[in-house]
Write a protein that holds these residues in place. Structure first.
Motif, PDB file in Angstrom:
ATOM      1  N   SER A   1      42.949  18.401 -12.228  1.00  0.00           N
ATOM      2  CA  SER A   1      44.012  18.916 -13.086  1.00  0.00           C
ATOM      3  C   SER A   1      43.514  19.161 -14.503  1.00  0.00           C
ATOM      4  N   GLY A   2      44.136  20.114 -15.137  1.00  0.00           N
ATOM      5  CA  GLY A   2      43.875  20.394 -16.540  1.00  0.00           C
ATOM      6  C   GLY A   2      45.122  20.102 -17.366  1.00  0.00           C
ATOM      7  N   PHE A   3      44.919  19.633 -18.576  1.00  0.00           N
ATOM      8  CA  PHE A   3      46.014  19.299 -19.488  1.00  0.00           C
ATOM      9  C   PHE A   3      45.728  19.977 -20.821  1.00  0.00           C
ATOM     10  N   SER A   4      46.754  20.536 -21.441  1.00  0.00           N
ATOM     11  CA  SER A   4      46.531  21.200 -22.724  1.00  0.00           C
ATOM     12  C   SER A   4      47.777  21.151 -23.588  1.00  0.00           C
ATOM     13  N   GLY A   5      47.563  21.413 -24.849  1.00  0.00           N
ATOM     14  CA  GLY A   5      48.645  21.527 -25.812  1.00  0.00           C
ATOM     15  C   GLY A   5      48.221  22.472 -26.908  1.00  0.00           C
ATOM     16  N   PHE A   6      49.185  23.185 -27.461  1.00  0.00           N
ATOM     17  CA  PHE A   6      48.853  24.061 -28.584  1.00  0.00           C
ATOM     18  C   PHE A   6      50.034  24.210 -29.522  1.00  0.00           C
TER      19      PHE A   6
ATOM     20  N   TYR B   1      50.134  22.144 -17.937  1.00  0.00           N
ATOM     21  CA  TYR B   1      49.455  21.409 -16.872  1.00  0.00           C
ATOM     22  C   TYR B   1      48.962  22.426 -15.851  1.00  0.00           C
ATOM     23  N   SER B   2      47.765  22.216 -15.338  1.00  0.00           N
ATOM     24  CA  SER B   2      47.252  23.076 -14.278  1.00  0.00           C
ATOM     25  C   SER B   2      46.660  22.218 -13.168  1.00  0.00           C
ATOM     26  N   TYR B   3      46.734  22.739 -11.964  1.00  0.00           N
ATOM     27  CA  TYR B   3      46.171  22.050 -10.799  1.00  0.00           C
ATOM     28  C   TYR B   3      45.249  23.014 -10.068  1.00  0.00           C
ATOM     29  N   GLN B   4      44.061  22.524  -9.736  1.00  0.00           N
ATOM     30  CA  GLN B   4      43.089  23.353  -9.037  1.00  0.00           C
ATOM     31  C   GLN B   4      43.010  22.920  -7.576  1.00  0.00           C
ATOM     32  N   MET B   5      43.413  23.814  -6.685  1.00  0.00           N
ATOM     33  CA  MET B   5      43.372  23.543  -5.252  1.00  0.00           C
ATOM     34  C   MET B   5      42.100  24.184  -4.688  1.00  0.00           C
TER      35      MET B   5
ATOM     36  N   SER C   1      38.799  28.711  -4.902  1.00  0.00           N
ATOM     37  CA  SER C   1      39.855  27.779  -5.289  1.00  0.00           C
ATOM     38  C   SER C   1      41.014  28.558  -5.899  1.00  0.00           C
ATOM     39  N   LEU C   2      42.167  27.930  -5.899  1.00  0.00           N
ATOM     40  CA  LEU C   2      43.361  28.481  -6.549  1.00  0.00           C
ATOM     41  C   LEU C   2      43.751  27.543  -7.677  1.00  0.00           C
TER      42      LEU C   2
END
Length: 124
Positions: free
Chosen positions: A67-72, A92-96, A103-104
């Motif tokens: 997973s990726g997490f970010s803020g701006f 939030y992002s999830y890599q399948m 991958s998606l």
């Protein structure tokens, strides 16, 4: 059908492709490492009432959770600060992973913004 309509426009940066978190929340953590970015744009600097945009972001990737997490934070001012917009967003992002080379990535973003207008300095 919704009882109201929604209209929005993101800030425009000169090198928008370098601010990928503004383009798509699924790009959070896409570099598989932590990174921080800052962008600033002053449009029509020599003209009174220029358009000033600022963008600051941070994102990271967790290989344990895929997973990726970010803020701006974005802030822009138009016409010597007559119109001001500030936005705070988290994503939030999830890599399948499908196989070794495919991958998606899915993303979700939520945020809060304020917009204000000051009638000081306006000519009617």
């Amino acid at each position: 059908m919704l009882p109201c309509s929604l209209v929005a426009q993101d800030i425009q940066l000169s090198q928008f492709y370098e601010a990928d978190l503004l383009l798509n929340p699924a790009l959070s953590g896409s570099t598989h490492r932590s990174r921080a970015m800052a962008h600033s744009r002053v449009q029509w600097y020599g003209v009174g009432g220029s358009y000033v945009s600022n963008f600051i972001s941070f994102d990271t990737y967790s290989s344990k959770y895929k997973s990726g997490f970010s803020g701006f934070i974005t802030h822009d001012e138009q016409g010597k600060g007559i119109i001001k917009t500030t936005q705070l967003s988290l994503a939030y992002s999830y890599q399948m992973v499908i196989n070794g080379s495919w991958s998606l990535r899915f993303g979700l973003q939520g945020g809060y913004f304020t917009k204000s207008i000051s009638d000081n300095g306006l000519i009617y």
